[in-house]
Design an enzyme around this catalytic site. Structure first.
Site, mmCIF file in Angstrom:
data_model
loop_
_atom_site.group_PDB
_atom_site.id
_atom_site.type_symbol
_atom_site.label_atom_id
_atom_site.label_comp_id
_atom_site.label_asym_id
_atom_site.label_seq_id
_atom_site.Cartn_x
_atom_site.Cartn_y
_atom_site.Cartn_z
ATOM 1 C CB ILE A 55 52.556 48.358 19.997
ATOM 2 C CG1 ILE A 55 52.362 46.847 20.014
ATOM 3 C CG2 ILE A 55 51.876 48.995 21.192
ATOM 4 C CD1 ILE A 55 52.848 46.175 21.295
ATOM 5 C CG ASP A 56 55.667 51.402 16.104
ATOM 6 O OD1 ASP A 56 54.606 51.672 15.521
ATOM 7 O OD2 ASP A 56 56.400 52.252 16.640
ATOM 8 C CG MET A 57 57.361 44.267 12.902
ATOM 9 S SD MET A 57 57.815 44.073 11.162
ATOM 10 C CE MET A 57 59.303 45.085 11.084
ATOM 11 N NE ARG B 9 60.209 53.979 16.508
ATOM 12 C CZ ARG B 9 59.948 53.421 15.330
ATOM 13 N NH1 ARG B 9 58.747 52.867 15.105
ATOM 14 N NH2 ARG B 9 60.855 53.410 14.387
#
Length: 303
Positions: free
Chosen positions: A136-138, A237
């Protein structure tokens, strides 16, 4: 591209611009570094980045062997939701990168896992991503599964490929969604001009399906739940932005200026993760509680 002859239309073009167009997946700064270190030659001679091509120039480029960084184990606290001999479920915090990459070789989840699990991580994804099945993204928080052996990794990878893993996210988006629920079915691929972004407008996108449901509506925002059918990079997103409702705090796909100045990154939380356990064949489901920043935002919006 290893060798290429400059055509008439390219005469007068700077060599760094030429290479940037030819190798769009590489950054211009990386290509300029190769030119400076003489990995790029024109007619068998090194040139400067400012060199302008002539019609018929033979441009050749050699890529050096990538350096393998030494990824160190680091004693970083982990929020562990579950752990056994085959896997570990982590509740990842904001601002933590999942695995090492240029610019992030320390402080990542992998650095923490190497300390916590020692040598007990699957090796399928190599030395930079031991145990990592998905990421998963930062700035996305929440549940993430990591595998301790190759058999578990292969089982979880197969479930991901079959789209049978249950993944439910919570998010706050700009605008008020009129429908109570919906499905966004739009392929996602690399953005045609901005290479660090993903897009639904590319020619060769991969299948991407997101189901969403409205949980609460506020004055200018909507609190939603998203269930992933597929798992593309930045999927939620990109999909929510494509229908005019980018995530709150997402300066990449939404407004550059955030109405909440202290918010760091997108308001997105991987709440639920469910799958068949690779050893017991039993369905297991894990829930990561909403982080404080998220509940605080919800309280502010409700007021």
């Amino acid at each position: 591209m290893d060798e290429r002859i400059a055509v008439e239309d390219e005469a007068g073009e700077r060599i760094d611009k030429f290479l940037s167009d030819e190798l769009s997946d590489r950054s211009r700064s990386f290509l300029q570094k190769l030119i400076k270190e003489q990995y790029v030659k024109v007619n068998d001679k090194p040139v400067k980045a400012s060199y302008r091509l002539n019609f018929g120039d033979l441009v050749s480029i050699t890529f050096p062997e990538p350096e393998k960084p030494n990824i160190a184990a680091e004693n970083i606290p982990l929020d562990i939701l579950y752990e056994d001999q085959d896997l570990i479920i982590i509740n990842k915090p904001k601002q933590m990168v999942v695995h090492p990459a240029p610019g992030h070789y320390t402080g990542t989840l992998v650095n923490a896992l190497l300390y916590h699990c020692q040598d007990n991580l699957s090796g399928i994804n190599g030395s930079l991503r031991p145990g990592i099945v998905h990421r998963i993204d930062m700035d996305t928080t929440g549940s993430l599964v990591v595998c301790k052996n190759d058999a578990a990794h292969q089982s979880l990878s197969a479930q991901l490929k079959e789209h049978s893993i249950q993944r439910v996210y919570k998010a706050i988006v700009h605008g008020v969604l009129k429908e109570d629920s919906g499905c966004i079915d739009a392929p996602i691929g690399r953005h045609p001009t901005e290479r660090k972004k993903m897009s639904t407008l590319c020619k060769n996108g991969r299948e991407a399906v997101t189901h969403y449901q409205v949980l609460e509506r506020f004055g200018a925002f909507t609190y939603i739940q998203c269930r992933l059918e597929t798992g593309r990079t930045h999927q939620i997103r990109v999909h929510m932005a494509s229908v005019g409702h980018p995530l709150l705090g997402d300066s990449v796909y939404g407004p550059k200026k955030c109405p909440f100045p202290k918010l760091v990154g997108q308001t997105l939380h991987a709440e639920t993760l469910g799958f068949i356990h690779p050893r017991t064949d039993e369905y297991m489901e894990f829930h990561a509680p909403l982080p404080e920043y998220f509940t605080g935002l919800l309280n502010r919006l409700r007021k």
